[in-house]
Scaffold this motif. Sequence first.
Motif, PDB file in Angstrom:
ATOM      1  N   GLU A 109      51.400  32.152  36.332  1.00  0.00           N
ATOM      2  CA  GLU A 109      52.776  32.355  35.909  1.00  0.00           C
ATOM      3  C   GLU A 109      53.168  33.740  36.344  1.00  0.00           C
ATOM      4  O   GLU A 109      54.416  33.656  37.015  1.00  0.00           O
ATOM      5  N   ALA A 110      52.616  34.826  35.972  1.00  0.00           N
ATOM      6  CA  ALA A 110      53.169  35.978  36.373  1.00  0.00           C
ATOM      7  C   ALA A 110      52.378  37.192  36.242  1.00  0.00           C
ATOM      8  O   ALA A 110      50.970  36.883  35.601  1.00  0.00           O
ATOM      9  N   GLU A 115      47.003  43.064  36.615  1.00  0.00           N
ATOM     10  CA  GLU A 115      47.310  42.594  37.858  1.00  0.00           C
ATOM     11  C   GLU A 115      48.473  43.562  38.485  1.00  0.00           C
ATOM     12  O   GLU A 115      48.452  44.066  39.689  1.00  0.00           O
ATOM     13  N   PRO A 121      46.413  39.307  41.964  1.00  0.00           N
ATOM     14  CA  PRO A 121      46.573  38.066  41.016  1.00  0.00           C
ATOM     15  C   PRO A 121      45.097  37.874  40.366  1.00  0.00           C
ATOM     16  O   PRO A 121      44.197  37.747  40.677  1.00  0.00           O
ATOM     17  N   PHE A 122      45.585  37.602  38.940  1.00  0.00           N
ATOM     18  CA  PHE A 122      44.432  36.644  38.127  1.00  0.00           C
ATOM     19  C   PHE A 122      43.015  37.761  38.146  1.00  0.00           C
ATOM     20  O   PHE A 122      42.058  37.581  38.798  1.00  0.00           O
ATOM     21  N   ASN A 148      51.355  33.676  42.089  1.00  0.00           N
ATOM     22  CA  ASN A 148      52.185  33.360  40.981  1.00  0.00           C
ATOM     23  C   ASN A 148      53.632  32.946  40.946  1.00  0.00           C
ATOM     24  O   ASN A 148      54.119  33.395  42.129  1.00  0.00           O
ATOM     25  N   HIS A 222      46.121  26.916  31.233  1.00  0.00           N
ATOM     26  CA  HIS A 222      45.964  28.178  31.610  1.00  0.00           C
ATOM     27  C   HIS A 222      44.685  28.808  31.353  1.00  0.00           C
ATOM     28  O   HIS A 222      44.164  28.634  29.909  1.00  0.00           O
TER      29      HIS A 222
END
Length: 253
Positions: A109-110, A115, A121-122, A148, A222
Amino acid sequence: MFIERYNANILTDFLFYLHMTLSESIRLQYLNTIGVTVWQSRFTSEFVVPQVEHIEPEPVILAEDSITDSWGKLHSDVIQCSLCSLCTTRTQTVFGEGDLNAKWLFVGEAPGQNEDEQGKPFVGDAGQLLTEILRAMQLTREEVFITNILKCRPPQNRDPHVDEIKHCLDFLHRQMTLIQPKIIIAVGRIAAQTLLNTHEKIGKLRGSIHYFENIPLIAIYHPAYLLRSLTEKRKVWHDLQFALKTFKSLENE
Ligand code: URA
């Protein structure tokens, strides 16, 4: 009956897998929530967590001489982006990382707080679980590409606004064009709804093959949802099996 026992075995394997690999705090939280008391030996002062080799993913190398101009241009366009107000609140942009020619593209998503701080990311708790999910699929972060929908963190981790998505989606398109993935995994509701241009619930979107610009797309829950709703773990395991089966069928085409 057989199917139920078969699913139960898979679930047990998966729980054991999580048990062996998750960080101590997430593991204890996980076990506690499903009502399992962790046994501790009276003869050792500490419960010994099995050590699993952890390889830190290398950041995407974007030096001008080691990549094509397009990756360099795209990366600098993302870093400099000021198309929406998130550029005023972000610490840094989160471009994504992994294999620039990956067959698997994971789209979340974002960025969240971790992050935003690390530029990757993640990498928070949900990210750690995503890494474990990849491992359960016999994939590593290095061989897939993870990014994302939004490249900047929305304040207080609120849902992305429509105009933010509109501006940012072009970057994801450009990433996809460069990567040419064989399969896209939409991680969570927002990613799935955005890429499929629908308001359908994630519970309805998972378990089917969709397409994003002719690329097969699978929607999965998620990992943050899994951390909050551990009773859904069985569904996540089914999502992974479905994604792997779909990928294998593509390889055989
Ligand atoms: N959640 C996401 O969707 N993306 C991240 O990068 C981290 C958490």
